[in-house]
Design a protein around this motif. Structure first.
Motif, PDB file in Angstrom:
ATOM      1  N   LYS A   6     -24.376  48.109  -2.018  1.00  0.00           N
ATOM      2  CA  LYS A   6     -25.659  47.436  -1.829  1.00  0.00           C
ATOM      3  C   LYS A   6     -25.686  46.109  -2.580  1.00  0.00           C
ATOM      4  N   HIS A  33     -25.231  48.092  -7.764  1.00  0.00           N
ATOM      5  CA  HIS A  33     -25.310  49.005  -6.627  1.00  0.00           C
ATOM      6  C   HIS A  33     -26.197  50.197  -6.975  1.00  0.00           C
ATOM      7  N   TYR A  34     -26.013  50.737  -8.171  1.00  0.00           N
ATOM      8  CA  TYR A  34     -26.824  51.887  -8.576  1.00  0.00           C
ATOM      9  C   TYR A  34     -28.272  51.484  -8.829  1.00  0.00           C
ATOM     10  N   GLN A  89     -29.834  49.131  -7.151  1.00  0.00           N
ATOM     11  CA  GLN A  89     -30.397  48.978  -5.813  1.00  0.00           C
ATOM     12  C   GLN A  89     -30.587  50.324  -5.113  1.00  0.00           C
ATOM     13  N   SER A  90     -29.883  51.349  -5.623  1.00  0.00           N
ATOM     14  CA  SER A  90     -30.021  52.698  -5.063  1.00  0.00           C
ATOM     15  C   SER A  90     -31.202  53.445  -5.685  1.00  0.00           C
ATOM     16  N   TRP A 112     -31.788  53.743  -9.212  1.00  0.00           N
ATOM     17  CA  TRP A 112     -31.637  54.171 -10.607  1.00  0.00           C
ATOM     18  C   TRP A 112     -32.315  53.164 -11.533  1.00  0.00           C
TER      19      TRP A 112
END
Length: 321
Positions: A283, A290-291, A293-294, A296
């Motif tokens: 992402k 990335h995490y 945007q996920s 977290w």
């Protein structure tokens, strides 16, 4: 084996120096408006960090430099190891200074950075090649075997140094992430240098780095009062590279510094895949984004990455002890 008391004293000295310098440096950086310019294409939650003082890596560099020299003296090995830390930190400082001066999110051009890094890494690799001679250049993880590959050692080590420095630089994207992980990595190299390699210089520099990182965390945990900037992240990358270079453990960096490696790899994969397909695998890169945007929270990403770094350090101990 080097005394635990000696190592502890070194770490405490470095920690206290950062704790003392921090409250003095932060207002100065505020006064001169040395604030972070957050990238517009980064996570939107990071825009609130705009203006937070950067170049906090200066306190890390000062602490490692002074404490290492006080505890070790001016031997050739500690001077070259400190050159690795200070030299890359200086490159980072120039990058930060240009960013602040020109009020933009990019400092030195990629070409300028790589030229400076190549020159510095060549000096370090050549020096180490000459001083090792016919001795062990690399210790192979899990095999406890030393190998010597001759002059090919120089380009391989140059790639390892540059790769490590830039990987640590990419890891510095969340409050407390790079300093926390480097604290763990430093503990590994302190143990190896003091127990296995019996390298007093590197064990002391490692202890100074640990103390400086923990001290910096007091100002850098979420919400950060100051960022280390490229000044700090590249200096820490140089320190980690120096630990590995002067204990012949360059091959263990992808294990112990696995988080650094994963961060750099995520960027390379993302860029390469996007150029070919115009699509993204992550992402956002580096991996920590990335995490985020996920979904977290930033603090969770940092805490989980710290835990993974500790696990990787344990694996490194199995591989090298």
């Amino acid at each position: 084996m080097i005394s635990l008391k000696v190592l502890t004293v070194t770490s405490i000295m470095s920690f206290l120096l950062v704790i003392v310098v921090g409250p003095v440096l932060i207002p100065v950086l505020h006064k001169f408006k040395f604030g972070q310019t957050v990238r517009d294409d980064g996570p939107q939650s990071h825009l609130k960090k705009n203006g937070t003082p950067t170049m906090g890596g200066l306190m890390i560099i000062i602490s490692i430099l002074l404490v290492s020299l006080i505890r070790v003296g001016f031997s050739n090995e500690i001077l070259m190891a400190l050159l690795c830390m200070f030299g890359f930190g200086l490159i980072g400082f120039l990058d930060d200074f240009i960013i602040i001066k020109r009020k933009r999110s990019l400092g030195l051009t990629p070409k300028q950075k790589i030229v400076l890094q190549v020159v510095l890494s060549f000096v370090l690799a050549y020096y180490r090649y000459v001083t090792i001679g016919d001795g062990t250049q690399f210790i192979v993880p899990f095999l406890n075997t030393g190998i010597n590959i001759g002059i090919i050692y120089i380009p391989i080590v140059m790639v390892a140094i540059i790769g490590t420095v830039n990987a640590v630089n990419l890891t510095d994207g969340l409050d407390g992430l790079a300093s926390g992980i480097t604290s763990v990595v430093s503990v590994f190299f302190i143990l190896f240098a003091s127990v296995i390699a019996n390298n007093f210089e590197i064990s002391q520099m490692g202890a100074a780095t640990l103390g400086a990182c923990v001290g910096f965390l007091c100002f850098n945990v979420n919400p950060a009062k100051i960022f280390m900037g490229d000044t700090g992240s590249m200096a820490l990358g140089g320190a980690v590279a120096a630990f590995a270079l002067f204990t012949n453990t360059v091959l263990v960096i992808p294990i112990v510094g696995g988080i650094y490696f994963a961060e750099a790899l995520s960027v390379m994969i993302q860029v390469g895949y996007y150029k070919r397909t115009k699509k993204r695998i992550f992402k956002m890169a580096p991996l920590h984004h990335h995490y985020e945007q996920s979904g977290w929270p930033e603090t969770k990403v940092v805490f989980v990455f710290w835990i993974v770094a500790i696990i990787l350090a344990w694996i490194g101990i199995v591989a090298m002890f």
